[in-house]
Design an enzyme around this catalytic site. Sequence first.
Site: not given
Length: 299
Positions: A263-265
């Site tokens: 994920s982007k996180s």
Amino acid sequence: MTGPVFRFAPSPNGRLHLGHAFSALLNFELARRAGGRFLLRIEDIDPARSRPEYEQAIREDLAWLGLEWELPVHRQSEHLDFYREALEALADRGLLYPAFLSRREIDERVRRIETSGTPAPHDPDGSPLYPGEERTMPGAKRLALMEEGRPFTWRLDMAKATALAGALDWRELGEGTAGERGTVAARPEMWGDVVLGRRDAPVSYHLAVVLDDAAQGVTDIVRGQDLFHATSVHRLLQVLLGLPAPSYRHHRLILDEDGKKLSKSLASTGLAELRAAGVSVPEIRRRIGIDAALAAIPS
Ligand code: GLU
């Protein structure tokens, strides 16, 4: 005769995560094993997205992983004239045309095609193909719009370019998204009339990457499977520009613990975050399975 040349070419528009670690380590270790060279290239061609602090962070993260690379590091933003010359050469050969439609206008046209009942074709990334109507715009109209200062992008006339280049393929040492390996047929037409130059970023990723790989003598391109289909465009550009064909090894992408794309996180996958949380480099190597991946590649 020099040995093989590998490179890791991150874009400094974010922090590095486990996926980058896998790619960088694979390049580095394969170069070392082959007695070849390992280069770091900073792909900062897009000024709107690149940040010097990310570049610094990339160097720190890679050094922490134990990587060493040759100096000076090639930064794309320092070679814009070189890319622009190649773009102009393609334009002079009639292989490019200026396209004035905005993103929104393109979307509207695609929607119109779709509501008329014909499915609009999509590229391998799932974006609708550019409808291509400006390819046949009369020269006088083009000139008038350019003189008016209307923004435009340079698009490749794909039909013309592929007719000129003929059948293309590449040597795939890794694996494509559908298991392709060995001699893979390139199908650049899947991408339609790709953008090769724009106002904000002087040339596209596709053009800069093939020019740099050739100028730096890169022989072995090792990168994620997310770029597998882009290779079709790269092979076409290499042939149009008279550049050598490197070999390609597209590797699997690192997935998160649930088997999904990272994920982007970055909380659980960012290299700086993991380092700060006390995770060691051997533990990173274990998590991404780099040693097993290397052991599976015959020397
Ligand atoms: N700069 C590209 C990226 O960060 C990679 C380019 C390449 O390996 O060809 O996705």
